[in-house]
Design an enzyme around this catalytic site. Structure first.
Site, PDB file in Angstrom:
ATOM      1  N   GLN A  55      -4.575  -4.451   7.300  1.00 17.79           N
ATOM      2  CA  GLN A  55      -5.206  -6.157   6.938  1.00 17.79           C
ATOM      3  C   GLN A  55      -5.816  -7.197   7.519  1.00 17.79           C
ATOM      4  O   GLN A  55      -6.303  -7.903   7.306  1.00 17.79           O
ATOM      5  CB  GLN A  55      -5.241  -6.414   5.235  1.00 17.79           C
ATOM      6  CG  GLN A  55      -5.618  -5.145   3.851  1.00 17.79           C
ATOM      7  CD  GLN A  55      -6.679  -4.681   4.064  1.00 17.79           C
ATOM      8  OE1 GLN A  55      -7.857  -5.043   4.800  1.00 17.79           O
ATOM      9  NE2 GLN A  55      -7.069  -3.238   4.172  1.00 17.79           N
ATOM     10  N   CYS A  69      -5.240   2.471  -3.751  1.00 15.81           N
ATOM     11  CA  CYS A  69      -3.319   2.967  -2.940  1.00 15.81           C
ATOM     12  C   CYS A  69      -2.476   1.970  -3.468  1.00 15.81           C
ATOM     13  O   CYS A  69      -1.689   2.065  -2.565  1.00 15.81           O
ATOM     14  CB  CYS A  69      -3.689   3.408  -1.520  1.00 15.81           C
ATOM     15  SG  CYS A  69      -5.021   4.271  -1.468  1.00 15.81           S
ATOM     16  N   ASP A  96       3.158  -4.639   7.795  1.00 10.61           N
ATOM     17  CA  ASP A  96       1.404  -3.514   8.047  1.00 10.61           C
ATOM     18  C   ASP A  96       0.452  -4.780   8.652  1.00 10.61           C
ATOM     19  O   ASP A  96       0.951  -5.382   7.623  1.00 10.61           O
ATOM     20  CB  ASP A  96       1.526  -2.904   6.408  1.00 10.61           C
ATOM     21  CG  ASP A  96       0.619  -2.239   5.735  1.00 10.61           C
ATOM     22  OD1 ASP A  96      -0.675  -1.785   7.282  1.00 10.61           O
ATOM     23  OD2 ASP A  96       0.644  -2.013   5.107  1.00 10.61           O
ATOM     24  N   HIS A 126       0.995  -0.910  -0.590  1.00 10.27           N
ATOM     25  CA  HIS A 126       0.039   0.088  -0.420  1.00 10.27           C
ATOM     26  C   HIS A 126       0.668   1.256   0.229  1.00 10.27           C
ATOM     27  O   HIS A 126       2.098   0.406   0.405  1.00 10.27           O
ATOM     28  CB  HIS A 126      -0.992   0.278   1.098  1.00 10.27           C
ATOM     29  CG  HIS A 126      -1.972   1.201   1.252  1.00 10.27           C
ATOM     30  ND1 HIS A 126      -1.100   2.749   1.671  1.00 10.27           N
ATOM     31  CD2 HIS A 126      -3.276   0.713   1.722  1.00 10.27           C
ATOM     32  CE1 HIS A 126      -2.813   2.605   2.195  1.00 10.27           C
ATOM     33  NE2 HIS A 126      -3.787   2.446   1.298  1.00 10.27           N
ATOM     34  N   LYS A 162     -10.196  -0.475  10.999  1.00 11.83           N
ATOM     35  CA  LYS A 162     -10.454  -1.552   9.640  1.00 11.83           C
ATOM     36  C   LYS A 162     -10.878  -3.125  10.861  1.00 11.83           C
ATOM     37  O   LYS A 162     -11.279  -3.458  10.499  1.00 11.83           O
ATOM     38  CB  LYS A 162      -9.388  -1.645   9.072  1.00 11.83           C
ATOM     39  CG  LYS A 162      -8.948  -0.704   7.951  1.00 11.83           C
ATOM     40  CD  LYS A 162      -8.191  -1.024   7.919  1.00 11.83           C
ATOM     41  CE  LYS A 162      -6.926  -0.327   6.429  1.00 11.83           C
ATOM     42  NZ  LYS A 162      -8.062   0.388   5.380  1.00 11.83           N
TER      43      LYS A 162
END
Ligand code: C6P
Length: 407
Positions: free
Chosen positions: A201, A362, A198, A121, A224
């Site tokens: 997600q 993104c 990261d 991303h 999220k």
């Protein structure tokens, strides 16, 4: 609470959109919020609101306890060894920028390497580009297989003794693939590099244990995972955080302030200057309680099952391309329909009350790698059902028919 009665906990899902019951398939962009989280924030503002770490009055103590209590919940949720390793942030982007600005720029020299992947991303790509530009370090990419997955043999080839920093997403927001972050961390450490994961997600969908992965930094967003926007956290190993300089200066992050110089508190407080998002932390704590009560393993299983069901149903739609590997993926499916722009797909099915995302997500370098200017994406979470997917796939079929009829 079981996964079957979860939908009732989300007030927003009880409405009609464009004359149809809402099917929300855009949780990878932001999840919806359960009543317990909305109530926790409301209760905080109605009963406890005050600034933290400052007042000695009762409300100040209650607000501080709520804020620091949320830190304990985050620590436990991601398996960190110490509560001081949890820095509250606005989300994944802020956490990664803190590491890329403070940690990376202090250790990188000309010719050093930063290793990332083409599936990152922009939030886990541009901060490293900027760190490379500022220090003369080289930004290198682990190549992707044809299906978008990563081969450990390629990781071994890309990370070298010159690599100082590795930054990889746990789960791709486009390909849905779950990356072998534990193995990548081992390779990074064997070469003397630090690794940031990261977790934007992954954290909402699966059990995460930062000690088991043995990552040095881990960033994620609250919004999220059922928590409010503007909440999130950065995990960092204590000895690394305490070596890092703050990048924001002001109230509450200081130890002593002289006229010409100042010193900082220990981590995490040196990174939390100014009045923080207290209600956001309270909401994040409530979201963690909510998800933990259901169980992250149950959520993971549910989301993977829905994604597999969706892939199977979607594969039968005329002219569809589905991106990413067929195995080892979690709750999202990115696709295109022949001759129909992704934005048109999203607009047409929105008329039937179905919310999906379309665009470059993104991830412009990844879009170029996929040879697509844009893609459409359906993403699933604990409140989605197979019936949602059936409606979505029927709507895709209607879209194909509609565009064929106007050709
Ligand atoms: N992806 C999506 O629709 P923030 O905006 O800081 O909460 O999260 C940024 C981010 C970082 N990494 C990954 C893998 C992400 O998916 C995201 C956010 C959203 O895919 C918004 S672009």
């Amino acid at each position: 609470m079981t996964l079957t009665d979860i939908r009732d906990q989300f007030p927003i899902l009880q409405q009609e959109v464009n004359g149809h019951p809402l099917v929300y398939l855009d949780s990878a962009a932001t999840s919806q919020k359960p009543r317990v989280v909305i109530e926790a924030i409301k209760r905080y503002y109605e009963l406890d609101n005050a600034n933290v770490h400052r007042g000695v009055h009762t409300l100040g103590t209650r607000a501080t306890d709520a804020y620091e209590g949320a830190r304990d919940k985050v620590q436990k949720f991601i398996g960190a060894a110490h509560r001081e390793e949890i820095v509250f942030t606005r989300g994944t982007t802020t956490g990664i920028n803190l590491v890329a600005t403070s940690y990376a720029r202090s250790v990188l020299k000309e010719g050093d390497e930063i290793v990332i992947t083409p599936m990152e991303h922009h939030s886990n790509l541009i901060p490293w580009q900027q760190a490379a530009l500022a220090t003369g370090a080289v930004l290198k990419y682990i190549p992707l297989q044809e299906d978008g997955s990563i081969l450990l043999a390629d990781v071994e080839k890309t990370i070298t003794e010159r690599t100082r920093m590795v930054a990889v997403t746990y789960v791709s927001n486009v390909l849905g693939v779950v990356n072998p972050v534990k193995e990548i961390a081992e390779i990074a450490h064997r070469n003397g590099a630090k690794i940031l994961i990261d977790g934007a997600q992954s954290t909402p969908h699966m059990k995460v244990n930062v000690q088991e992965i043995d990552c040095d930094f881990y960033a994620f967003s609250g919004h999220k995972m059922c928590a409010p926007t503007g909440s999130g956290a950065l995990y960092g190993k204590r000895e690394l955080l305490n070596k890092m300089e703050p990048i924001e200066f002001g109230g509450e992050m200081i130890d002593f302030v002289e006229l010409q110089s100042s010193s900082w508190k220990e981590a995490p407080y040196r990174f939390e200057g100014g009045t923080p998002n207290i209600a956001g932390a309270v909401g994040l704590g409530a979201a963690i309680d909510f998800l933990s009560e259901i169980g992250m393993d149950a959520i993971d299983k549910h989301d993977r099952r829905l994604a597999a069901y969706a892939m199977e149903q979607m594969s039968a739609v005329e002219g569809i391309t589905i991106y990413g590997p067929s195995r080892n993926r979690t709750g999202l499916v990115t696709f295109n329909l022949d001759e129909v722009h992704a934005h048109d797909v999203a607009t047409v099915i929105d008329n039937e009350g179905i919310a999906i995302r379309a665009g470059h997500h993104c991830c412009q370098p990844l879009m170029r790698w996929l040879k697509a200017s844009a893609t459409a994406r359906a993403s699933f979470y604990l409140y989605n059902t197979e019936a949602d997917i059936d409606r979505f796939v029927q709507s895709l079929r209607n879209t194909v028919r509609f565009f064929q009829s106007i050709e």
